[in-house]
Design an enzyme around this catalytic site. Structure first.
Site, PDB file in Angstrom:
ATOM      1  N   ASN B  10       0.839  -1.215   0.000  1.00  0.00           N
ATOM      2  CA  ASN B  10       0.000   0.000   0.000  1.00  0.00           C
ATOM      3  C   ASN B  10       0.868   1.257   0.000  1.00  0.00           C
ATOM      4  O   ASN B  10       0.736   2.133   0.866  1.00  0.00           O
ATOM      5  CB  ASN B  10      -0.953  -0.002   1.196  1.00  0.00           C
ATOM      6  N   GLU B  36       1.143  -3.130  -5.127  1.00  0.00           N
ATOM      7  CA  GLU B  36       0.681  -1.773  -4.825  1.00  0.00           C
ATOM      8  C   GLU B  36       1.825  -0.884  -4.361  1.00  0.00           C
ATOM      9  O   GLU B  36       1.770  -0.295  -3.276  1.00  0.00           O
ATOM     10  CB  GLU B  36      -0.479  -1.786  -3.812  1.00  0.00           C
ATOM     11  N   ASP B 148      -1.660 -10.315  -4.349  1.00  0.00           N
ATOM     12  CA  ASP B 148      -2.948  -9.867  -3.818  1.00  0.00           C
ATOM     13  C   ASP B 148      -3.985 -10.098  -4.904  1.00  0.00           C
ATOM     14  O   ASP B 148      -4.016  -9.358  -5.891  1.00  0.00           O
ATOM     15  CB  ASP B 148      -2.848  -8.386  -3.451  1.00  0.00           C
ATOM     16  N   ASN B 150      -7.222 -10.033  -4.352  1.00  0.00           N
ATOM     17  CA  ASN B 150      -8.440  -9.293  -3.995  1.00  0.00           C
ATOM     18  C   ASN B 150      -9.684 -10.183  -3.988  1.00  0.00           C
ATOM     19  O   ASN B 150     -10.787  -9.727  -4.291  1.00  0.00           O
ATOM     20  CB  ASN B 150      -8.641  -8.074  -4.909  1.00  0.00           C
ATOM     21  N   HIS B 246      -2.022  -4.827   4.722  1.00  0.00           N
ATOM     22  CA  HIS B 246      -1.830  -6.268   4.512  1.00  0.00           C
ATOM     23  C   HIS B 246      -0.686  -6.760   5.393  1.00  0.00           C
ATOM     24  O   HIS B 246       0.181  -5.977   5.790  1.00  0.00           O
ATOM     25  CB  HIS B 246      -1.457  -6.549   3.056  1.00  0.00           C
TER      26      HIS B 246
END
Lengths: 255, 255
Positions: B10, B36, B148, B150, B246
DNA sequence: CATAGTACG
DNA sequence: CGTATTATG
């Protein structure tokens, strides 16, 4: 004794985080002129709204931009938002609160640092402001125009006059405008109580640790009528508070 | 022993502030798959660039958005950015590093939480991804697609399956897609080493103190070929680190 | 350097 | 809630 403070808060919400209500409760000014609210009225933090002050705001159309306010212990008997010039009024730059025997303005002149276009508008603002303010000098109530004029008047008002002689905020035409304002009868009350004293500033860039090195500019003024100058007893810049990049300019008047 | 970690950071700059290099030096993974990044390559903090790892990044065109990377102690013998689908590759979502006897992918599936349009693109991404990944199963090198996705696969992978049955990330068609991925031969290595164990999540919303209450989702996976599943010896979600929303998913493989 | 805004998750 | 962007100062 009437204590009036002027403060550019650089965001009333940020100033709140930095202790604005502490400053108010410790200093108890009778009137507080605020500039650069950067918030709509409903975004002003509740603890500020809940203080024992009457509040008037004149905010910009653009969110998070400009905006002025006046907080006062007494309720104003009349208020006036703007001066009748659309672009100036849309930017929330001039606000009046009238009291029984005093008229107070909160003024936030445009910055010209972002380029020629804004510098031209700054000069246009000043050209509108001067005759507007002048009218109040001939009125029968004492008047003070507090605020961030975004201009240093004299070399003594800026830490590096030579390097900044071509910088917006210290341009010859801006300095000359302040001289004209004084020549029409206004008084730079803080300076008049601190004639010749050096290193007195009201704004410091956030960059380069300017404040701790006191590399600042004095751009926040109480521009008073002669009567109020005579009443001015003490004028301080409250540099010890870090509420924004400006310090409160506070003057006590014996009225 | 080969330790591979997968982490949605992130924002690699934010993760750096939160102790990313400490985590790396204390855990010493051989390979780190990042998702990300939210940064261009030159914006990756120097202390990360100066770690004793080879780094490969595949960033998004849009600044501050998406982007994947792979850090590895060994230098990859080949890398591949994207999968040949313009919009996916422009968003920096799939990156491969090939080593002597292993192929590693870092995968960042789109989020569908912002609306129908992005949800449709998420499904389109998944439809492209499945046959792309499948090809590598029939190759002669072990392969793992870390990242990830999602998507939570099963009710056990989400703290509130009932409330979220219509939420992007736990929709029937998304869960079915994971089932298909597994049916084509991939293994959810972390789950296979923790069959039936509850309350194991890899992501927690920043809101409502979700992490301390362990109200999370398991959406980060090592999707391995059968060979690598057999080699998987220990699989942990490093919940004790707060590097982003995360947690790192780390698996040690005996190859 | 700092405060806003907005996009995205 | 948090990390990015951009505008403004």
């Amino acid at each position: 004794m009437l204590k009036i403070s002027s403060l550019n808060v650089n965001g009333i919400r940020a100033a709140h985080r930095h202790g604005f209500t502490d400053w108010v409760s410790q200093n108890k000014p009778d009137i507080i002129c605020l500039q650069e609210l950067r918030a709509l009225e409903h975004q002003v933090p509740d603890p500020i709204q809940n203080m024992d002050y009457h509040s008037v705001y004149h905010t910009a159309e653009k969110k998070g931009y400009s905006g002025v306010g006046i907080l006062s212990r007494e309720k104003p008997i009349q208020i006036q938002k703007g001066i009748g010039v659309d672009w100036i009024d849309n930017e929330g730059r001039i606000l009046m609160s009238e009291f029984e025997d005093l008229i107070v303005f909160s003024v936030y002149a445009p910055s010209g640092t972002t380029g020629d276009e804004r510098q031209d508008l700054k000069m246009e603002f000043l050209d509108h402001f001067l005759p507007f303010a002048q009218k109040y000098l001939s009125g029968n109530k004492p008047v003070v125009f507090c605020g961030d004029y975004n201009i240093c008047h004299k070399p003594i008002d800026i830490h590096n006059p030579k390097r900044n002689k071509n910088t917006s905020g210290f341009l010859p035409e801006e300095r000359e405008w302040v001289t004209q304002l004084l020549e029409t009868g206004f008084e730079d009350a803080y300076r008049r109580l601190h004639e010749g004293e050096e290193d007195l500033y009201s704004w410091w860039s956030y960059r380069a640790a300017s404040k701790e090195r006191n590399k600042g500019w004095r751009i926040d003024y109480h521009m008073t009528c002669p009567t109020l100058l005579e009443a001015a007893e003490e004028a301080v810049i409250e540099r010890e508070w870090d509420l924004s990049d400006h310090a409160p300019v506070t003057i006590s008047y014996s009225i």
